[in-house]
Design a protein around this motif. Structure first.
Motif, PDB file in Angstrom:
ATOM      1  N   MET A   1       0.889  -1.154  -0.143  1.00 35.61           N
ATOM      2  CA  MET A   1      -0.072  -0.171   0.180  1.00 35.61           C
ATOM      3  C   MET A   1       0.953   1.306   0.002  1.00 35.61           C
ATOM      4  SD  MET A   1      -3.104   0.027   2.751  1.00 35.61           S
ATOM      5  CE  MET A   1      -4.568  -0.901   2.516  1.00 35.61           C
ATOM      6  N   ASP A   2       0.764   2.041  -1.116  1.00 43.37           N
ATOM      7  CA  ASP A   2       1.302   3.281  -1.083  1.00 43.37           C
ATOM      8  C   ASP A   2       0.425   4.275  -0.363  1.00 43.37           C
ATOM      9  OD1 ASP A   2       2.535   5.835  -1.887  1.00 43.37           O
ATOM     10  OD2 ASP A   2       3.189   4.905  -3.583  1.00 43.37           O
ATOM     11  N   GLN A   3       1.353   5.091   0.535  1.00 45.08           N
ATOM     12  CA  GLN A   3       0.853   5.830   1.567  1.00 45.08           C
ATOM     13  C   GLN A   3       0.150   7.221   0.768  1.00 45.08           C
ATOM     14  OE1 GLN A   3       0.093   5.080   4.799  1.00 45.08           O
ATOM     15  NE2 GLN A   3       0.977   3.217   3.923  1.00 45.08           N
ATOM     16  N   ASN A   4       0.857   7.562  -0.286  1.00 40.46           N
ATOM     17  CA  ASN A   4       0.278   8.965  -1.031  1.00 40.46           C
ATOM     18  C   ASN A   4      -0.323   8.383  -2.397  1.00 40.46           C
ATOM     19  OD1 ASN A   4       1.552  10.310   0.711  1.00 40.46           O
ATOM     20  ND2 ASN A   4       3.652   9.390  -0.130  1.00 40.46           N
ATOM     21  N   GLN A   5      -0.984   7.155  -2.371  1.00 45.60           N
ATOM     22  CA  GLN A   5      -1.491   6.738  -3.578  1.00 45.60           C
ATOM     23  C   GLN A   5      -2.854   6.163  -3.298  1.00 45.60           C
ATOM     24  OE1 GLN A   5      -0.774   6.296  -7.029  1.00 45.60           O
ATOM     25  NE2 GLN A   5       1.239   7.075  -7.136  1.00 45.60           N
ATOM     26  N   ILE A   6      -3.930   6.401  -4.268  1.00 49.06           N
ATOM     27  CA  ILE A   6      -5.174   5.493  -3.935  1.00 49.06           C
ATOM     28  C   ILE A   6      -5.213   4.604  -5.136  1.00 49.06           C
ATOM     29  CG2 ILE A   6      -7.665   5.729  -4.437  1.00 49.06           C
ATOM     30  CD1 ILE A   6      -7.306   7.018  -1.947  1.00 49.06           C
ATOM     31  N   MET A   7      -5.314   3.444  -4.942  1.00 48.39           N
ATOM     32  CA  MET A   7      -5.565   2.429  -5.788  1.00 48.39           C
ATOM     33  C   MET A   7      -7.009   1.854  -5.703  1.00 48.39           C
ATOM     34  SD  MET A   7      -4.427   0.541  -8.518  1.00 48.39           S
ATOM     35  CE  MET A   7      -2.749   0.342  -8.387  1.00 48.39           C
ATOM     36  N   LEU A   8      -7.445   1.997  -6.924  1.00 51.19           N
ATOM     37  CA  LEU A   8      -9.127   1.875  -7.333  1.00 51.19           C
ATOM     38  C   LEU A   8      -8.989   0.570  -8.030  1.00 51.19           C
ATOM     39  CD1 LEU A   8     -12.073   2.848  -7.345  1.00 51.19           C
ATOM     40  CD2 LEU A   8     -11.377   4.496  -9.099  1.00 51.19           C
ATOM     41  N   ALA A   9     -10.195  -0.419  -7.707  1.00 51.48           N
ATOM     42  CA  ALA A   9     -10.504  -1.384  -8.335  1.00 51.48           C
ATOM     43  C   ALA A   9     -11.798  -1.223  -9.261  1.00 51.48           C
ATOM     44  CB  ALA A   9     -10.583  -2.514  -7.498  1.00 51.48           C
ATOM     45  N   LEU A  10     -11.747  -1.435 -10.391  1.00 52.65           N
ATOM     46  CA  LEU A  10     -12.920  -1.179 -11.301  1.00 52.65           C
ATOM     47  C   LEU A  10     -13.468  -2.680 -11.921  1.00 52.65           C
ATOM     48  CD1 LEU A  10     -12.481   1.928 -13.476  1.00 52.65           C
ATOM     49  CD2 LEU A  10     -13.477   1.887 -11.281  1.00 52.65           C
ATOM     50  N   THR A  11     -14.690  -2.984 -11.817  1.00 47.62           N
ATOM     51  CA  THR A  11     -15.338  -3.875 -12.640  1.00 47.62           C
ATOM     52  C   THR A  11     -15.244  -3.738 -14.163  1.00 47.62           C
ATOM     53  OG1 THR A  11     -16.637  -4.312 -10.697  1.00 47.62           O
ATOM     54  CG2 THR A  11     -17.677  -5.141 -12.822  1.00 47.62           C
ATOM     55  N   LYS A  12     -14.590  -4.722 -14.771  1.00 49.00           N
ATOM     56  CA  LYS A  12     -14.313  -4.611 -16.195  1.00 49.00           C
ATOM     57  C   LYS A  12     -15.483  -4.988 -17.069  1.00 49.00           C
ATOM     58  CE  LYS A  12     -11.319  -8.260 -17.437  1.00 49.00           C
ATOM     59  NZ  LYS A  12     -10.213  -8.808 -17.580  1.00 49.00           N
ATOM     60  N   GLY A  13     -16.614  -5.505 -16.779  1.00 46.53           N
ATOM     61  CA  GLY A  13     -17.632  -5.861 -17.809  1.00 46.53           C
ATOM     62  C   GLY A  13     -17.886  -4.729 -18.540  1.00 46.53           C
ATOM     63  N   ASP A  14     -18.382  -4.872 -19.679  1.00 47.90           N
ATOM     64  CA  ASP A  14     -18.392  -3.684 -21.026  1.00 47.90           C
ATOM     65  C   ASP A  14     -19.501  -2.549 -20.470  1.00 47.90           C
ATOM     66  OD1 ASP A  14     -16.528  -3.515 -22.842  1.00 47.90           O
ATOM     67  OD2 ASP A  14     -17.648  -4.476 -24.328  1.00 47.90           O
ATOM     68  N   ARG A  15     -20.518  -2.921 -20.212  1.00 44.04           N
ATOM     69  CA  ARG A  15     -21.399  -2.195 -19.642  1.00 44.04           C
ATOM     70  C   ARG A  15     -21.275  -1.207 -18.447  1.00 44.04           C
ATOM     71  NH1 ARG A  15     -26.887  -5.085 -19.359  1.00 44.04           N
ATOM     72  NH2 ARG A  15     -25.723  -6.790 -18.761  1.00 44.04           N
ATOM     73  N   VAL A  16     -20.930  -1.965 -17.452  1.00 42.67           N
ATOM     74  CA  VAL A  16     -20.452  -1.357 -16.313  1.00 42.67           C
ATOM     75  C   VAL A  16     -19.326  -0.391 -16.538  1.00 42.67           C
ATOM     76  CG1 VAL A  16     -19.816  -1.798 -13.922  1.00 42.67           C
ATOM     77  CG2 VAL A  16     -21.423  -3.242 -14.931  1.00 42.67           C
ATOM     78  N   LEU A  17     -18.312  -0.874 -17.245  1.00 37.51           N
ATOM     79  CA  LEU A  17     -17.062  -0.145 -17.118  1.00 37.51           C
ATOM     80  C   LEU A  17     -17.191   1.124 -17.796  1.00 37.51           C
ATOM     81  CD1 LEU A  17     -14.186   0.222 -16.736  1.00 37.51           C
ATOM     82  CD2 LEU A  17     -13.682  -0.917 -18.993  1.00 37.51           C
ATOM     83  N   THR A  18     -18.453   1.271 -18.820  1.00 39.34           N
ATOM     84  CA  THR A  18     -18.510   2.862 -19.439  1.00 39.34           C
ATOM     85  C   THR A  18     -19.255   3.627 -18.397  1.00 39.34           C
ATOM     86  OG1 THR A  18     -19.171   1.517 -21.587  1.00 39.34           O
ATOM     87  CG2 THR A  18     -20.052   3.627 -21.145  1.00 39.34           C
ATOM     88  N   GLN A  19     -19.935   3.157 -17.674  1.00 36.49           N
ATOM     89  CA  GLN A  19     -20.646   3.897 -16.720  1.00 36.49           C
ATOM     90  C   GLN A  19     -19.686   4.379 -15.182  1.00 36.49           C
ATOM     91  OE1 GLN A  19     -25.124   2.838 -15.812  1.00 36.49           O
ATOM     92  NE2 GLN A  19     -24.472   1.091 -16.679  1.00 36.49           N
ATOM     93  N   GLU A  20     -18.765   3.521 -15.163  1.00 34.92           N
ATOM     94  CA  GLU A  20     -17.882   3.914 -13.954  1.00 34.92           C
ATOM     95  C   GLU A  20     -16.933   4.757 -14.656  1.00 34.92           C
ATOM     96  OE1 GLU A  20     -16.944  -0.840 -11.879  1.00 34.92           O
ATOM     97  OE2 GLU A  20     -16.246  -0.231 -13.970  1.00 34.92           O
ATOM     98  N   LEU A  21     -16.481   4.498 -15.746  1.00 34.27           N
ATOM     99  CA  LEU A  21     -15.616   5.588 -16.325  1.00 34.27           C
ATOM    100  C   LEU A  21     -16.365   7.035 -16.556  1.00 34.27           C
ATOM    101  CD1 LEU A  21     -13.800   3.458 -19.199  1.00 34.27           C
ATOM    102  CD2 LEU A  21     -12.816   4.407 -16.775  1.00 34.27           C
ATOM    103  N   ALA A  22     -17.502   7.104 -16.902  1.00 39.26           N
ATOM    104  CA  ALA A  22     -18.519   8.198 -16.903  1.00 39.26           C
ATOM    105  C   ALA A  22     -18.661   8.954 -15.645  1.00 39.26           C
ATOM    106  CB  ALA A  22     -19.813   7.949 -17.404  1.00 39.26           C
ATOM    107  N   LEU A  23     -18.661   8.231 -14.551  1.00 40.94           N
ATOM    108  CA  LEU A  23     -18.752   8.534 -13.039  1.00 40.94           C
ATOM    109  C   LEU A  23     -17.460   9.236 -12.717  1.00 40.94           C
ATOM    110  CD1 LEU A  23     -20.357   9.070 -10.548  1.00 40.94           C
ATOM    111  CD2 LEU A  23     -19.639   7.110  -9.673  1.00 40.94           C
ATOM    112  N   LEU A  24     -16.371   8.585 -13.023  1.00 46.67           N
ATOM    113  CA  LEU A  24     -15.208   9.015 -12.672  1.00 46.67           C
ATOM    114  C   LEU A  24     -14.468  10.287 -13.415  1.00 46.67           C
ATOM    115  CD1 LEU A  24     -12.967   5.822 -12.581  1.00 46.67           C
ATOM    116  CD2 LEU A  24     -13.446   7.353 -10.643  1.00 46.67           C
ATOM    117  N   ALA A  25     -15.107  10.362 -14.687  1.00 46.62           N
ATOM    118  CA  ALA A  25     -14.922  11.615 -15.508  1.00 46.62           C
ATOM    119  C   ALA A  25     -15.511  12.786 -14.710  1.00 46.62           C
ATOM    120  CB  ALA A  25     -15.247  11.388 -16.874  1.00 46.62           C
TER     121      ALA A  25
END
Ligand code: PRP
Length: 215
Positions: A1-25
């Protein structure tokens, strides 16, 4: 665990990933490479200190539990099936809405006392029927659950229902609601303590983005 970094785990399924990326944007976090075309599994982002990895939905909780990812996005269906130890669920991301339902044939023949249930959600189904005090035999399948009642392999299924079209197209109907499902933000319990400021800021950033999506 890097103290100054956040590592995020995203679900890779196509439909979900598009929505995850939109939310992150909306939260001001954009990947530096395109995850839809790249074969990479770890991505740097436009926000300093934030990276994400792409995982199968059922692995997101595992990576967050082990503290490899500090935070993750996964469906409540997968979390309930996986087990909910080792992480917090501070935020409903308000997309990926669906239901876990018990379903059966529209024209259902009379059923025996002990039912056979086909599902990929073995733990959820076990808990559901145990709560009802109903003894069942569970048959684990990985997809095309609808075939089980049609072919007589099982009497009923426990599966995800979104529009209900798949059930209907196969002569099945939803019968009982087991859980409402949506995508959730999950946070490793240790990261929440050790990287409190970074993680708390990240959650607030995501909360604002979720609210913005709803206005
Ligand atoms: C789920 C589920 C159904 C379908 C329901 O499968 O298993 O087959 O969606 O959606 P509907 O109610 O809108 O018809 P999914 O597409 O998630 O793929 P999976 O078979 O890999 O679970």
């Amino acid at each position: 665990m890097d103290q100054n970094q956040i590592m995020l785990a995203l679900t890779k399924g196509d439909r979900v990933l598009t929505q995850e990326l939109a939310l992150l944007a909306r939260a001001g976090i954009e990947p530096l490479d395109d995850p839809q075309s790249s074969r990479k599994l770890i991505f740097d982002t436009s926000l300093a200190g934030v990276q994400f990895m792409l995982l199968r939905s059922s692995d997101v909780a595992t990576f967050v539990q082990h503290g490899i990812s500090d935070v993750g996005m996964a469906g409540r269906d997968v979390l309930l099936e996986h087990g909910e130890d080792g992480y917090y669920q501070p935020l409903d991301l308000d997309f990926g809405h669906c239901r876990i339902m018990e379903a059966g044939l529209i024209e259902e023949p009379s059923l025996p006392r002990r039912l056979r249930i086909a599902t990929k959600f073995v733990n959820i189904a076990q808990r559901y029927y145990a709560r009802l005090g109903q003894q069942v035999d569970i048959i684990k399948l990985y997809g095309a659950m609808e075939l089980a009642p049609i072919t007589g392999m099982a009497h009923r299924i426990v599966d995800i229902v979104e529009t209900g079209n798949t059930l209907k197209a196969n002569g099945l109907t939803p019968m009982n609601l087991i859980h409402d499902v949506s995508m959730r933000l999950i946070v490793n319990k240790t990261a929440m303590k050790v990287k409190h400021r970074l993680v708390a800021e990240f959650i607030e950033r995501m909360r604002t983005a979720v609210q913005a999506a709803n206005t």
